[in-house]
Design an enzyme around this catalytic site. Structure first.
Site, PDB file in Angstrom:
ATOM      1  N   SER A  17      41.967 100.595  61.047  1.00 53.56           N
ATOM      2  CA  SER A  17      41.731 100.301  62.467  1.00 53.56           C
ATOM      3  C   SER A  17      41.446  98.815  62.678  1.00 53.56           C
ATOM      4  CB  SER A  17      40.524 101.110  62.971  1.00 53.56           C
ATOM      5  OG  SER A  17      40.815 102.473  62.958  1.00 53.56           O
ATOM      6  N   ASP A 315      39.572 111.632  61.345  1.00 51.53           N
ATOM      7  CA  ASP A 315      40.629 111.564  60.324  1.00 51.53           C
ATOM      8  C   ASP A 315      40.204 112.200  59.000  1.00 51.53           C
ATOM      9  OD1 ASP A 315      42.323 110.251  62.069  1.00 51.53           O
ATOM     10  OD2 ASP A 315      41.677 108.261  61.433  1.00 51.53           O
TER      11      ASP A 315
HETATM   12  C1  S3P Z   1      42.210 105.054  65.651  1.00 47.09           C
HETATM   13  C2  S3P Z   1      41.752 106.055  66.474  1.00 47.09           C
HETATM   14  C3  S3P Z   1      41.880 107.478  66.147  1.00 47.09           C
HETATM   15  C4  S3P Z   1      42.222 107.709  64.676  1.00 47.09           C
HETATM   16  C5  S3P Z   1      43.284 106.770  64.185  1.00 47.09           C
HETATM   17  C6  S3P Z   1      42.817 105.338  64.345  1.00 47.09           C
HETATM   18  C7  S3P Z   1      42.034 103.652  66.078  1.00 47.09           C
HETATM   19  O1  S3P Z   1      42.912 108.023  66.933  1.00 47.09           O
HETATM   20  O2  S3P Z   1      42.637 109.046  64.470  1.00 47.09           O
HETATM   21  O3  S3P Z   1      43.576 107.017  62.834  1.00 47.09           O
HETATM   22  O4  S3P Z   1      42.196 102.751  65.229  1.00 47.09           O
HETATM   23  O5  S3P Z   1      41.717 103.434  67.255  1.00 47.09           O
HETATM   24  P1  S3P Z   1      42.657 108.592  68.429  1.00 47.09           P
HETATM   25  O6  S3P Z   1      42.274 107.471  69.286  1.00 47.09           O
HETATM   26  O7  S3P Z   1      43.962 109.205  68.861  1.00 47.09           O
HETATM   27  O8  S3P Z   1      41.564 109.617  68.275  1.00 47.09           O
END
Ligand code: S3P
Length: 437
Positions: A17, A315
């Site tokens: 992220s 995740d």
């Molecule tokens: C993320 C947000 C999450 C996560 C993804 C990374 C991010 O998704 O599942 O692996 O970096 O903002 P969602 O916003 O769809 O929950």
């Protein structure tokens, strides 16, 4: 294959992220951003290529990634579609970042990304005045967007717990004069808020008595390049952590892991299950909490994971389900419908993988209940990974402690988030069989 204890120390690859955001914010800010610890996985590299198509200069020198940004509002129209491969974060944040510009930008991805829902980002963009020039039925990729001549700031309550949706709106707000407001009922990962503040944006966050957060972003800030230190990814650490808990004789230290409270739900849950997990060397780096994690083999017990914790470990449910398979008693995981729209339908993929390996579970529309088998998990099944890196890794972890080898149909996707997974785990004592093609 059933492995001997996993021992030693392992450093995690950079947080996915934060890596995506470091490249995007560096590309948007004026001047140079220098990033250390960037995750060099396929997802993040795709974001880097997209940022270069928009005019940023990105290159790796030694251990550092250098990004020469263009300044807020100065992206150029990409002549080719922006291809984000497997990366939901990449494409959804980029649609916010670029979609509001008054030119046509096109977005595409691989087979997995092309069936994931994008209306969650298109809807708020439409409120801003963005025209969806092209989309596939149901708001799927490939998508083309054209921003309005005069974008209007919006006040938007996210209908689902999603840091990607929140972030897309915040990023769109950066090139809209005035204040863009996002309201989230559930506190999702807050890297966009923290990092944008670090780059010089005016981002104001308040939380009311019920925990509802109001995030206000001032448009047209003067963002300046920064030094970004990317900490290790807790979502990747989840795999060696669960592996050490379920493989007898393990004693592992996982170094330099991000401990942002919006990301640590798995650790809380595994400790509740009886996991011997100790945080050591706790420190601050680049505005984030970091720690090393010492984890030893433990007999786990089944628990109920509170639904309110879902966002902080979204995740990690696939690998938690693997841990639950080796627990005594049932583990109940409610409130996880968002798992159905990840890189694959993870609720179904996990349930099918567990069943294929002799573990009983109940797959509800928005919950999973796993009947733990202690150290008697049969294994021996073939798991369909559906182009999903985390499904691949979690069942490889299961195979390290199951009675029979667990096979997965494809391991190539692991490179999206944890390219060194197999060699790193092998160095700690994990035994993986050779794929037979
Ligand atoms: C993320 C947000 C999450 C996560 C993804 C990374 C991010 O998704 O599942 O692996 O970096 O903002 P969602 O916003 O769809 O929950």
């Amino acid at each position: 294959m059933r492995s001997q204890g996993l021992t030693g120390a392992i450093t995690m690859p950079g947080d996915k992220s934060i890596s995506h955001r470091a490249l995007m914010f560096g590309a948007m800010a004026q001047g140079e951003t220098i990033i250390s610890g960037l995750l060099e996985g396929e997802d993040v590299l795709a974001t880097g290529r997209a940022m270069a198509q928009l005019g940023a200069k990105i290159e790796k020198r030694g251990n550092y990634w250098h990004v020469e940004g263009v300044g807020v509002g100065n992206f150029k129209q990409p002549s080719e579609p922006l291809d984000f491969g497997n990366a939901g974060t990449g494409v959804r944040l980029a649609m916010g970042l670029v979609g509001t510009y008054p030119f046509v930008s096109r977005y595409e991805g691989d087979a997995s990304l092309s069936v994931r829902p994008m209306n969650r980002v298109l809807n708020p963009l439409r409120e801003i005045g963005v025209e969806v020039v092209e989309e596939q039925p149901g708001g799927k990729l490939p998508i083309a967007l054209k921003g309005p001549a005069n974008p209007a700031p919006i006040h938007y309550k996210t209908p689902m717990a999603s840091a990607q949706v929140k972030s897309a709106i915040m990023l769109a707000g950066l090139i809209i004069p005035g204040t863009t407001t996002v309201i989230e009922e559930v506190h999702t990962r807050d890297h966009t808020e923290k990092m944008l503040q670090g780059f010089g944006a005016k981002v104001d966050v308040t939380t009311d008595a019920d925990g509802v957060r109001t995030i206000k972003v001032e448009g047209l800030p003067d963002l300046r390049g920064q030094e970004v230190l990317v900490p290790g990814d807790p979502s990747s650490a989840a795999f060696p952590m669960v592996a050490a808990l379920i493989v007898p004789g393990s004693d592992l230290t996982i170094e330099n892991v991000l401990m942002n409270p919006t990301r640590t739900g798995l650790i809380t849950s595994l400790i509740e299950m009886g996991g011997d997990i100790e945080l050591t060397n706790q420190r601050k780096s680049g505005g984030e909490d970091i720690a090393d994690i010492r984890v030893k083999h433990s007999q786990l017990k089944g628990v109920t994971i509170p639904a309110e914790r879902a966002a902080s470990m979204i995740d990690e449910y696939p690998v938690l389900a693997v841990a639950a398979s080796f627990a005594r008693g049932a583990t109940h995981m409610p409130g996880i419908d968002e798992l159905r729209v990840k890189e694959s339908d993870r609720l179904a993929a996990v349930a099918n993988g567990l069943k294929a390996n002799g573990v009983d579970c109940i797959e509800g529309e928005d919950f999973l209940t796993v009947e733990g088998m202690g150290d008697q998990v049969p294994g021996g099944g073939m798991v369909e990974t559906h182009l999903d890196h985390r499904i691949a890794m979690c069942f490889l972890v299961m195979g390290l402690a199951a009675q029979n080898a667990v096979k997965i149909d494809d391991s190539a996707m692991i490179a999206t988030s944890f390219p060194s997974f197999v060699p790193d785990m092998t160095r700690l004592g994990a035994q993986f069989g050779k794929p037979n093609h």
